[in-house]
Structures are given as C-alpha cells and as structure tokens.
Design a protein around this motif. Structure first.
Motif, PDB file in Angstrom:
ATOM      1  N   ALA A 226       0.845  -1.193   0.000  1.00 28.71           N
ATOM      2  CA  ALA A 226       0.000   0.000   0.000  1.00 28.71           C
ATOM      3  C   ALA A 226       0.882   1.245   0.000  1.00 28.71           C
ATOM      4  O   ALA A 226       1.983   1.247   0.530  1.00 28.71           O
ATOM      5  CB  ALA A 226      -0.903   0.000   1.220  1.00 28.71           C
ATOM      6  N   ASP A 227       0.358   2.288  -0.575  1.00 28.47           N
ATOM      7  CA  ASP A 227       1.088   3.535  -0.690  1.00 28.47           C
ATOM      8  C   ASP A 227       0.450   4.491   0.311  1.00 28.47           C
ATOM      9  O   ASP A 227      -0.676   4.930   0.127  1.00 28.47           O
ATOM     10  CB  ASP A 227       0.915   4.019  -2.135  1.00 28.47           C
ATOM     11  N   VAL A 228       1.122   4.756   1.407  1.00 27.18           N
ATOM     12  CA  VAL A 228       0.511   5.514   2.490  1.00 27.18           C
ATOM     13  C   VAL A 228       1.063   6.922   2.583  1.00 27.18           C
ATOM     14  O   VAL A 228       2.266   7.117   2.654  1.00 27.18           O
ATOM     15  CB  VAL A 228       0.746   4.794   3.842  1.00 27.18           C
ATOM     16  N   ARG A 229       0.170   7.874   2.570  1.00 24.77           N
ATOM     17  CA  ARG A 229       0.573   9.274   2.622  1.00 24.77           C
ATOM     18  C   ARG A 229       0.917   9.672   4.051  1.00 24.77           C
ATOM     19  O   ARG A 229       0.124   9.477   4.969  1.00 24.77           O
ATOM     20  CB  ARG A 229      -0.588  10.118   2.101  1.00 24.77           C
ATOM     21  N   LEU A 230       2.098  10.206   4.239  1.00 28.81           N
ATOM     22  CA  LEU A 230       2.515  10.619   5.578  1.00 28.81           C
ATOM     23  C   LEU A 230       2.795  12.111   5.622  1.00 28.81           C
ATOM     24  O   LEU A 230       3.710  12.601   4.964  1.00 28.81           O
ATOM     25  CB  LEU A 230       3.796   9.875   5.995  1.00 28.81           C
ATOM     26  N   THR A 231       2.019  12.814   6.398  1.00 23.42           N
ATOM     27  CA  THR A 231       2.312  14.228   6.657  1.00 23.42           C
ATOM     28  C   THR A 231       3.443  14.260   7.685  1.00 23.42           C
ATOM     29  O   THR A 231       3.774  13.245   8.279  1.00 23.42           O
ATOM     30  CB  THR A 231       1.083  14.922   7.252  1.00 23.42           C
ATOM     31  N   PRO A 232       4.014  15.440   7.914  1.00 19.05           N
ATOM     32  CA  PRO A 232       5.116  15.508   8.882  1.00 19.05           C
ATOM     33  C   PRO A 232       4.732  14.971  10.256  1.00 19.05           C
ATOM     34  O   PRO A 232       5.493  14.224  10.852  1.00 19.05           O
ATOM     35  CB  PRO A 232       5.430  17.005   8.936  1.00 19.05           C
ATOM     36  N   HIS A 233       3.546  15.303  10.741  1.00 16.90           N
ATOM     37  CA  HIS A 233       3.144  14.808  12.047  1.00 16.90           C
ATOM     38  C   HIS A 233       3.008  13.289  12.052  1.00 16.90           C
ATOM     39  O   HIS A 233       3.445  12.615  12.975  1.00 16.90           O
ATOM     40  CB  HIS A 233       1.822  15.448  12.485  1.00 16.90           C
ATOM     41  N   ARG A 234       2.403  12.773  11.002  1.00 12.77           N
ATOM     42  CA  ARG A 234       2.245  11.315  10.932  1.00 12.77           C
ATOM     43  C   ARG A 234       3.602  10.637  10.914  1.00 12.77           C
ATOM     44  O   ARG A 234       3.808   9.600  11.537  1.00 12.77           O
ATOM     45  CB  ARG A 234       1.449  10.940   9.676  1.00 12.77           C
ATOM     46  N   ARG A 235       4.510  11.274  10.187  1.00 14.21           N
ATOM     47  CA  ARG A 235       5.870  10.747  10.104  1.00 14.21           C
ATOM     48  C   ARG A 235       6.527  10.739  11.488  1.00 14.21           C
ATOM     49  O   ARG A 235       7.155   9.765  11.879  1.00 14.21           O
ATOM     50  CB  ARG A 235       6.653  11.642   9.135  1.00 14.21           C
ATOM     51  N   GLU A 236       6.380  11.837  12.248  1.00 16.43           N
ATOM     52  CA  GLU A 236       6.972  11.921  13.588  1.00 16.43           C
ATOM     53  C   GLU A 236       6.401  10.830  14.488  1.00 16.43           C
ATOM     54  O   GLU A 236       7.128  10.152  15.204  1.00 16.43           O
ATOM     55  CB  GLU A 236       6.674  13.283  14.241  1.00 16.43           C
ATOM     56  N   VAL A 237       5.083  10.708  14.437  1.00 12.55           N
ATOM     57  CA  VAL A 237       4.439   9.701  15.278  1.00 12.55           C
ATOM     58  C   VAL A 237       4.930   8.312  14.895  1.00 12.55           C
ATOM     59  O   VAL A 237       5.292   7.501  15.749  1.00 12.55           O
ATOM     60  CB  VAL A 237       2.898   9.789  15.154  1.00 12.55           C
ATOM     61  N   PHE A 238       5.013   8.084  13.588  1.00 14.94           N
ATOM     62  CA  PHE A 238       5.488   6.771  13.145  1.00 14.94           C
ATOM     63  C   PHE A 238       6.929   6.538  13.584  1.00 14.94           C
ATOM     64  O   PHE A 238       7.273   5.460  14.088  1.00 14.94           O
ATOM     65  CB  PHE A 238       5.376   6.635  11.624  1.00 14.94           C
ATOM     66  N   ASP A 239       7.781   7.544  13.407  1.00 10.60           N
ATOM     67  CA  ASP A 239       9.198   7.395  13.764  1.00 10.60           C
ATOM     68  C   ASP A 239       9.372   7.132  15.255  1.00 10.60           C
ATOM     69  O   ASP A 239      10.183   6.295  15.648  1.00 10.60           O
ATOM     70  CB  ASP A 239       9.993   8.639  13.359  1.00 10.60           C
ATOM     71  N   VAL A 240       8.604   7.866  16.071  1.00  5.92           N
ATOM     72  CA  VAL A 240       8.683   7.661  17.521  1.00  5.92           C
ATOM     73  C   VAL A 240       8.303   6.228  17.858  1.00  5.92           C
ATOM     74  O   VAL A 240       8.983   5.556  18.641  1.00  5.92           O
ATOM     75  CB  VAL A 240       7.754   8.652  18.259  1.00  5.92           C
TER      76      VAL A 240
END
Lengths: 151, 151
Positions: free
Chosen positions: A24-38
DNA sequence: ATTAGAATTGGAATGATTCTAAATGGAACG
DNA sequence: CGTTCCATTTAGAATCATTCCAATTCTAAT
C-alpha cells in the motif's frame, strides 16, 4: 462557481512523504511521520500519551487530538498495530512481524515474543464452519524474568 | 470503647451462600448470586449493562455500581472471566473451560471456541528465560459464518 | 492569488468505569 | 432482643481515555 472536475486528493510534496508498506502507498504528513518514527524507535508499546510526550521533543506544538488522529490513520493503513492487553489505555506497536505480546502483571512491561515454529490457530481451536479469520491476537500474561527473580 | 477482640467476617446465612470453585470458598450474597446466574445462563459475553438489564427482571432495584462490584468480586475469585476484545466495554464470561474467543468484526458476535488439541503457548513463542506464564488470552478476529454467507 | 480538500487544533462531549460517602442489613456479642 | 460491627449496596460525583466538533491552517492544483 462549482469546479467542473473533481479534485484529486493532495499528492506528495517536499514536506510530505509516502511510505510503501505491504504493497500500500501511504501518505505521511510531517506529524504522521513523527508519530510513526517515535513508535518505530520504541519497543515498549507506548500509549497515546507516551507518544505525545516523545513527539513533543521534536514537534512541541502537536496536540493529543493529532496524535490520536495520526495513530488512527497509521493503524487503518496497516503501518502500526493497536494493542489491547487490559482495559484502559490502548498501546501501539510498530512491529509488523508475526508476534504475540507477553504482559508482566507485576511491572506492566510488555514484550514482543516471536514464533519459534509455525502457528495456525485454526489447527488448535474448533471454529464453526464458514468462519473467516483475518487476524489473531494472543496475549500471554504472567511474571517477567526480572519480577520473578525478585519474589 | 474499642472491642478487645477482632471480629471475624460475617459467615454464611440463609440469605447468603457459598460456592466452591477451583478449591476456593467464595462467599455469594444474593446479588452476587443473581449476577453469576445471569452470566452462567448467557453464552453471548454480555457487558455490564447487558447484565444489569437481565438481572433487573429478578432484582429490580439493583444498581449498576453493584453489578460492577459483583463482577469484580466474581472475577477476582475466579468464578468468571473478564474479556477484552476491543477497546470499550468489558465483556464477561462464565465459561471456565479452556477456550478462546472468536470475534466477528461485522456483527460483533463473540463465540467461544474450544481446543481441538492440546495447546501450550511456550511451545510456539520464544519467551525470555525465567518468564512465568499465568494465563493466555487468544482472540481470533474475522467474519462469522452468517456474515460471510451474506457477503 | 484562489480555492478545495485534508490536516490540525483546543476544547467540549461522550462512554465506561471507578470512587465516595451515606444508608442498609445481617450476625455476633452481650 | 437490642447494640454494634462490618460488609454490602446505593446514587451520584469524579475520573480516565477517547472521540467529536467547529474553527483554523496548510498544501497543492487551478
């Protein structure tokens, strides 16, 4: 003045990014990216509040509502998993490998346990004919090594 | 005037009763008995509210707080089990045989599934050395027979 | 630049459960 | 048999986690 053609959802940009997971191709905004990275950097199955605390060091103005939104988006797109071991706060987990959760009833710690051998729940339990299984959640409760040693 | 000797907790009486389960001697007041009986007669894993509704037909003045108290007492004494399949309301179950729960994600129905063969989680997952297991909860999520047939 | 949709926000609302303080009721003591 | 003690029960308040909401901001395509 209604537009003549429907507008496609916003696409990736410099601040935006995508992550291919499970096809799947999932769109990550900066906040989503931060949450995912954490979450990807955590092995302790943090709660939404834990994640808020950790993300705040990188994005001080993020709100709890946004953390919940991001977690929901990431969960529904299969990048992370929501874990319910007891009632109360949900926990989150970025480990997508097949695994189960060991929960220490003394210290509350949660540990991922990976399969030693192949496991198919349908082999062990009599499910009614016609039942379709999409996922299984196994929680093992007990006392962890450290707590067992103390007592 | 403090009493010279501590008083023992109240013993069984005509209105009161006890139930021996798993070697433990559990004191059951009339309300606890009603709650237990309602749950023992249910196979649908009712929530606290469901149980309140059902008990009310026999004990109209019982309160939700009492239902929660009774469920907690029965759970800690091992007469019933609390089940968490998703976040939200807890469900309760009087089936003490070894079993797992199948949860239909379409209609929400919960079905007990009993083991077809012996199952020992320690055989399948690599738990850290020294870990003590007290109980395992397996939830199987999917689509039940009836819902699968409709789609 | 304009605009539409998506994301984000703080705060309000909700839902489930737990807490609290007062009322009740039965059992043991006198 | 009345008093006292303590567990149980109660209604309602409080708490906790989450979801909802309406307003604002952002992004990308016109």
């Amino acid at each position: 003045m209604p537009p003549s053609t429907p507008r496609a959802p916003a696409k990736a940009s410099g601040l935006d990014c995508r992550l291919a997971v499970l096809g799947a191709d999932v769109r990550l905004t900066p906040h989503r990216r931060e949450v995912f990275d954490v979450l990807a950097a955590s092995t302790d199955h943090p709660t939404a509040y834990d994640i808020l605390d950790r993300v705040k060091s990188r994005a001080p103005h993020i709100s709890l509502a946004t953390v919940y939104n991001c977690l929901e988006h990431l969960t529904t797109h299969g990048l992370i998993k929501q874990v319910h071991l007891e009632r109360g706060q949900s926990r989150y987990c970025a480990n997508l490998h097949e695994h189960v959760h060991f929960h220490c009833e003394t210290c509350g710690k949660v540990i991922d346990a990976h399969p030693a051998t192949d496991f198919d729940p349908a082999k062990f339990w009599n499910l009614p004919k016609g039942t379709r299984v999409t996922r299984t959640d196994l929680a093992i409760h007990g006392t962890c090594d450290a707590c067992a040693a103390k007592s």
